[in-house]
Design a protein around this motif. Structure first.
Motif, PDB file in Angstrom:
ATOM      1  N   GLY A  24       0.836  -1.193   0.000  1.00  0.00           N
ATOM      2  CA  GLY A  24       0.000   0.000   0.000  1.00  0.00           C
ATOM      3  C   GLY A  24       0.873   1.247   0.000  1.00  0.00           C
ATOM      4  O   GLY A  24       1.974   1.242   0.562  1.00  0.00           O
TER       5      GLY A  24
ATOM      6  N   ASP B 277      -8.694 -12.266  -1.394  1.00  0.00           N
ATOM      7  CA  ASP B 277      -7.948 -11.010  -1.320  1.00  0.00           C
ATOM      8  C   ASP B 277      -7.861 -10.519  -2.756  1.00  0.00           C
ATOM      9  O   ASP B 277      -7.065 -11.029  -3.551  1.00  0.00           O
ATOM     10  CB  ASP B 277      -6.555 -11.206  -0.713  1.00  0.00           C
ATOM     11  CG  ASP B 277      -5.803  -9.877  -0.624  1.00  0.00           C
ATOM     12  OD1 ASP B 277      -6.382  -8.837  -1.021  1.00  0.00           O
ATOM     13  OD2 ASP B 277      -4.642  -9.874  -0.160  1.00  0.00           O
TER      14      ASP B 277
ATOM     15  N   ALA C 152      -6.991  -7.544  -3.727  1.00  0.00           N
ATOM     16  CA  ALA C 152      -5.824  -6.651  -3.919  1.00  0.00           C
ATOM     17  C   ALA C 152      -6.074  -5.711  -5.097  1.00  0.00           C
ATOM     18  O   ALA C 152      -5.251  -5.594  -6.016  1.00  0.00           O
ATOM     19  CB  ALA C 152      -4.536  -7.460  -4.098  1.00  0.00           C
TER      20      ALA C 152
ATOM     21  N   THR D 288      -6.013  -2.616  -5.598  1.00  0.00           N
ATOM     22  CA  THR D 288      -5.167  -1.448  -5.890  1.00  0.00           C
ATOM     23  C   THR D 288      -4.273  -1.698  -7.101  1.00  0.00           C
ATOM     24  O   THR D 288      -4.042  -0.800  -7.911  1.00  0.00           O
ATOM     25  CB  THR D 288      -4.284  -1.115  -4.665  1.00  0.00           C
ATOM     26  OG1 THR D 288      -5.143  -0.935  -3.532  1.00  0.00           O
ATOM     27  CG2 THR D 288      -3.463   0.143  -4.885  1.00  0.00           C
TER      28      THR D 288
ATOM     29  N   GLU E 282     -11.083  -9.093   0.983  1.00  0.00           N
ATOM     30  CA  GLU E 282     -10.061  -8.102   1.348  1.00  0.00           C
ATOM     31  C   GLU E 282      -9.757  -7.221   0.144  1.00  0.00           C
ATOM     32  O   GLU E 282      -9.701  -7.710  -0.987  1.00  0.00           O
ATOM     33  CB  GLU E 282      -8.809  -8.876   1.789  1.00  0.00           C
ATOM     34  CG  GLU E 282      -7.626  -8.019   2.180  1.00  0.00           C
ATOM     35  CD  GLU E 282      -6.435  -8.902   2.571  1.00  0.00           C
ATOM     36  OE1 GLU E 282      -6.651 -10.001   3.127  1.00  0.00           O
ATOM     37  OE2 GLU E 282      -5.295  -8.496   2.290  1.00  0.00           O
ATOM     38  N   ASP E 283      -9.550  -5.951   0.404  1.00  0.00           N
ATOM     39  CA  ASP E 283      -9.193  -4.992  -0.641  1.00  0.00           C
ATOM     40  C   ASP E 283     -10.011  -5.205  -1.923  1.00  0.00           C
ATOM     41  O   ASP E 283      -9.463  -5.287  -3.034  1.00  0.00           O
ATOM     42  CB  ASP E 283      -7.686  -5.047  -0.948  1.00  0.00           C
ATOM     43  CG  ASP E 283      -6.873  -4.246   0.085  1.00  0.00           C
ATOM     44  OD1 ASP E 283      -7.482  -3.622   0.986  1.00  0.00           O
ATOM     45  OD2 ASP E 283      -5.631  -4.224  -0.015  1.00  0.00           O
TER      46      ASP E 283
ATOM     47  N   GLU F 174      -6.940   1.383  -2.680  1.00  0.00           N
ATOM     48  CA  GLU F 174      -6.595   1.969  -1.385  1.00  0.00           C
ATOM     49  C   GLU F 174      -7.143   3.373  -1.149  1.00  0.00           C
ATOM     50  O   GLU F 174      -7.352   3.764  -0.002  1.00  0.00           O
ATOM     51  CB  GLU F 174      -5.067   1.977  -1.206  1.00  0.00           C
ATOM     52  CG  GLU F 174      -4.326   2.780  -2.275  1.00  0.00           C
ATOM     53  CD  GLU F 174      -2.827   2.537  -2.271  1.00  0.00           C
ATOM     54  OE1 GLU F 174      -2.327   1.820  -1.399  1.00  0.00           O
ATOM     55  OE2 GLU F 174      -2.160   3.070  -3.186  1.00  0.00           O
TER      56      GLU F 174
ATOM     57  N   TRP G 228     -15.446   2.387  -1.211  1.00  0.00           N
ATOM     58  CA  TRP G 228     -15.434   1.528  -0.024  1.00  0.00           C
ATOM     59  C   TRP G 228     -16.694   1.750   0.818  1.00  0.00           C
ATOM     60  O   TRP G 228     -17.254   0.802   1.373  1.00  0.00           O
ATOM     61  CB  TRP G 228     -14.200   1.808   0.828  1.00  0.00           C
ATOM     62  CG  TRP G 228     -13.018   0.943   0.487  1.00  0.00           C
ATOM     63  CD1 TRP G 228     -11.975   1.253  -0.332  1.00  0.00           C
ATOM     64  CD2 TRP G 228     -12.753  -0.381   0.972  1.00  0.00           C
ATOM     65  NE1 TRP G 228     -11.080   0.212  -0.381  1.00  0.00           N
ATOM     66  CE2 TRP G 228     -11.526  -0.795   0.407  1.00  0.00           C
ATOM     67  CE3 TRP G 228     -13.429  -1.256   1.819  1.00  0.00           C
ATOM     68  CZ2 TRP G 228     -10.965  -2.055   0.662  1.00  0.00           C
ATOM     69  CZ3 TRP G 228     -12.873  -2.506   2.086  1.00  0.00           C
ATOM     70  CH2 TRP G 228     -11.653  -2.892   1.501  1.00  0.00           C
TER      71      TRP G 228
ATOM     72  N   GLY H 188      -9.787  -4.288   5.171  1.00  0.00           N
ATOM     73  CA  GLY H 188      -8.922  -3.247   4.604  1.00  0.00           C
ATOM     74  C   GLY H 188      -7.456  -3.599   4.813  1.00  0.00           C
ATOM     75  O   GLY H 188      -7.000  -3.727   5.956  1.00  0.00           O
ATOM     76  N   ASP H 189      -6.728  -3.779   3.706  1.00  0.00           N
ATOM     77  CA  ASP H 189      -5.280  -4.041   3.790  1.00  0.00           C
ATOM     78  C   ASP H 189      -4.552  -2.802   3.268  1.00  0.00           C
ATOM     79  O   ASP H 189      -4.146  -1.943   4.048  1.00  0.00           O
ATOM     80  CB  ASP H 189      -4.948  -5.306   2.983  1.00  0.00           C
ATOM     81  CG  ASP H 189      -3.456  -5.553   2.851  1.00  0.00           C
ATOM     82  OD1 ASP H 189      -2.681  -4.922   3.576  1.00  0.00           O
ATOM     83  OD2 ASP H 189      -3.036  -6.399   2.013  1.00  0.00           O
ATOM     84  N   ASP H 190      -4.430  -2.672   1.929  1.00  0.00           N
ATOM     85  CA  ASP H 190      -3.838  -1.438   1.385  1.00  0.00           C
ATOM     86  C   ASP H 190      -4.612  -0.215   1.867  1.00  0.00           C
ATOM     87  O   ASP H 190      -4.048   0.866   2.034  1.00  0.00           O
ATOM     88  CB  ASP H 190      -3.883  -1.452  -0.153  1.00  0.00           C
ATOM     89  CG  ASP H 190      -2.940  -2.498  -0.742  1.00  0.00           C
ATOM     90  OD1 ASP H 190      -2.146  -3.089   0.014  1.00  0.00           O
ATOM     91  OD2 ASP H 190      -3.019  -2.742  -1.962  1.00  0.00           O
ATOM     92  N   LEU H 191      -5.914  -0.396   2.064  1.00  0.00           N
ATOM     93  CA  LEU H 191      -6.758   0.719   2.503  1.00  0.00           C
ATOM     94  C   LEU H 191      -6.271   1.289   3.834  1.00  0.00           C
ATOM     95  O   LEU H 191      -6.211   2.509   4.005  1.00  0.00           O
ATOM     96  CB  LEU H 191      -8.208   0.236   2.653  1.00  0.00           C
ATOM     97  CG  LEU H 191      -9.211   1.277   3.148  1.00  0.00           C
ATOM     98  CD1 LEU H 191      -9.511   2.307   2.062  1.00  0.00           C
ATOM     99  CD2 LEU H 191     -10.512   0.613   3.615  1.00  0.00           C
TER     100      LEU H 191
END
Ligand code: 2PG
Ligand code: MG
Length: 489
Positions: A95, A313, A315, A317, A357-358, A362, A368, A383-386
């Motif tokens: 992220g 996930d 991902a 982004t 996830e994600d 982000e 979101w 939320g990971d990169d978020l």
């Protein structure tokens, strides 16, 4: 007595230590004081003849991670002989708000990925500031680290240097006290939660005892983690219905093996694996990957949705171009946020998915919010990169009702204290926490103890092959046995 009195001013404020901590619980083990008697008066342990370990040496070494890339190992040696070691993980789909992983940039060594500068920062800049300190004083120690590097993303010394010291200190403190790491971390976690609630005037939380998390395990890898064509990064399973961790792990291995066979029988790659040990087949599209995982659960004799759920996930982004989500696996489709939400909903409608996830990029905060309004009551939106394990970004998520769970990766933020703050912010905001490994890992198993100490809902380690993953899965097996066994047996 103000236990934080010895902290540097700015660092104390950044860590939210502005209030004196006077509860019996919080004073315990802080700054070498233990509370004695019903009045809660503090008696220095040293005055009672109890030796307090201090940090004698701090070593840093450039070692390699599971992708053969250099990473930082820190070892702390105490004056009582106790040692603690930590090796740092590293992400691929990172992220933008993550703490800085300091690399040398020297093309002559490891294609510029060397970490000798970070190692030097540990030995030359950090060590002199922490030698002589008690490693059990984690919050004070982390405050010193944050004082040494007060840049927002730890670009001065590198989060890899700082976190290595922060985690190695926790290991050394546990070793010095003769307790398992998860016990020491649980004590710190309880203190961190108490302190945060006092500071914010919230009702005191009940901190559960150490507890086993449910794994969330990678079956098929796509995105930046595998050479296949899938847009989504991870297709995972979670043995939600397993009676205990060890049984859940056996289910996961069974599903993984059935999946390999199913893929091979259908003419896809069912042996070679991606960075985290998941299979990396070239499938027609994301939907087909989920279908294979469902079939593997069934082939393992387990009930999809009842006993084992599916997690994704996405991902997102990494395939967001600032305007659109570009899904290459399914005919190079270009989706808006709302199209992407429709796409995710259509998967949730058909498959037993309970966590995404994600699902969006982000910085797509409005997206979101709409995603959470639409699917938040049906699935965990992680939320990971978020969030990048950043308490401020998590607080924003809570305020905006964006996501309902936070992925927790220690190296996204850079100290144990801030990791606890991130988890506290998430829990106080009604979110759940998923402690997570990175795609680049090592034999370091700290996150297993962290997940148990904080009674995190889930842990995401990658797949159940490759020893950098199994170090954590196996550590959890040992902890589960310990938690079941009466003391001393
Ligand atoms: C993620 C992690 C682990 P990376 O996105 O959740 O799967 O990947 O470490 O590459 O960021
Ligand atoms: Mg992720």
């Amino acid at each position: 007595m103000r236990w934080f009195a010895s902290l540097p001013g700015n660092a104390a404020a950044r860590l939210g230590l502005a209030l004196p901590v006077d509860s019996r619980h919080a004073l315990e083990y802080v700054h070498g004081f233990r509370v004695s008697g019903s009045t809660g008066s503090a008696v220095p342990m040293a005055a009672r003849g109890v030796h307090l370990a201090t940090i004698a040496h701090v070593h840093a070494l450039e070692v390699l991670d599971s992708r053969g890339r250099p990473t930082v190992e820190v070892e702390i040696v105490c004056d009582d002989g106790a040692r603690g070691r930590a090796i740092l993980p590293s992400g691929a789909s990172t992220g933008a708000a993550e703490a800085c992983e300091l690399r040398d940039g020297d093309p002559q060594r490891y294609d510029g990925l060397g970490v000798q500068r970070a190692c030097r920062n540990v030995e030359e800049k950090i060590a002199p500031a922490i030698v002589g300190r008690n490693p059990a004083e984690q919050f004070a120690l982390d405050a010193v680290l944050l004082e040494l590097d007060d840049t927002p993303q730890k670009t001065a010394l590198g989060a890899n240097a700082i976190l290595g010291v922060s985690l190695a200190a926790a290991h050394a403190a546990a070793a010095s006290q003769g307790v398992p790491l998860y016990r020491h971390l649980h004590r710190l976690w309880s203190q961190a939660r108490t302190r945060a609630t006092q500071q914010q005037g919230r009702p005191a939380p009940s901190v559960p005892p150490p507890a086993m998390p449910t794994p969330m395990t990678n079956m098929i890898s796509g995105g930046l983690h595998a050479g296949g064509n899938l847009d989504f990064q991870d297709y995972l399973v979670s043995p939600r219905g397993a009676p205990d961790y060890a049984t859940g792990l056996e289910w996961i291995v069974r599903i993984y093996n059935r999946l390999g066979r199913l893929l091979s029988e259908a003419g896809y790659e069912g042996r070679l694996v991606g960075d985290e040990g998941g299979y990396g087949p070239r499938l027609a599209n994301n939907r087909q990957a989920v279908e294979f995982v469902v079939r593997a659960i069934e082939a393992a004799g387990l009930m999809p949705g009842e006993q084992v759920t599916i997690c994704l996930d996405v991902a997102a982004t990494h395939f967001f171009d600032g305007q659109h989500y570009r899904l290459a696996a399914t005919g190079d489709r270009s989706l808006s946020s709302d199209d992407m939400i429709d796409e995710l909903e259509s998967l949730v409608d058909v498959f037993p998915i309970d966590s995404i996830e994600d699902g969006l990029a982000e910085d797509d905060w409005e997206g979101w919010q709409r995603l959470t309004a639409r699917l938040g009551s049906r699935v965990r939106l992680v939320g990971d990169d978020l969030f990048t394990t950043n308490p401020r970004r998590i607080a924003q998520g809570v305020e905006r009702h964006a996501a309902n769970a936070a992925l927790i990766k220690v190296n996204q933020i850079g100290t144990l204290t801030e990791t606890f703050a991130a988890m506290d912010t998430a829990l106080a905001g009604g979110m759940t926490c998923v402690v997570s490994a990175r795609s680049g890992e090592t034999e370091d198993d700290t996150i297993a103890d962290l997940a148990v100490a904080t009674a995190a809902d889930q842990i995401k380690i990658g797949s159940i092959v490759r020893s950098e993953r199994l170090a954590k899965y196996n550590r959890l097996l040992r902890i589960e046995r310990e938690l079941r066994t009466p003391a001393g047996k």
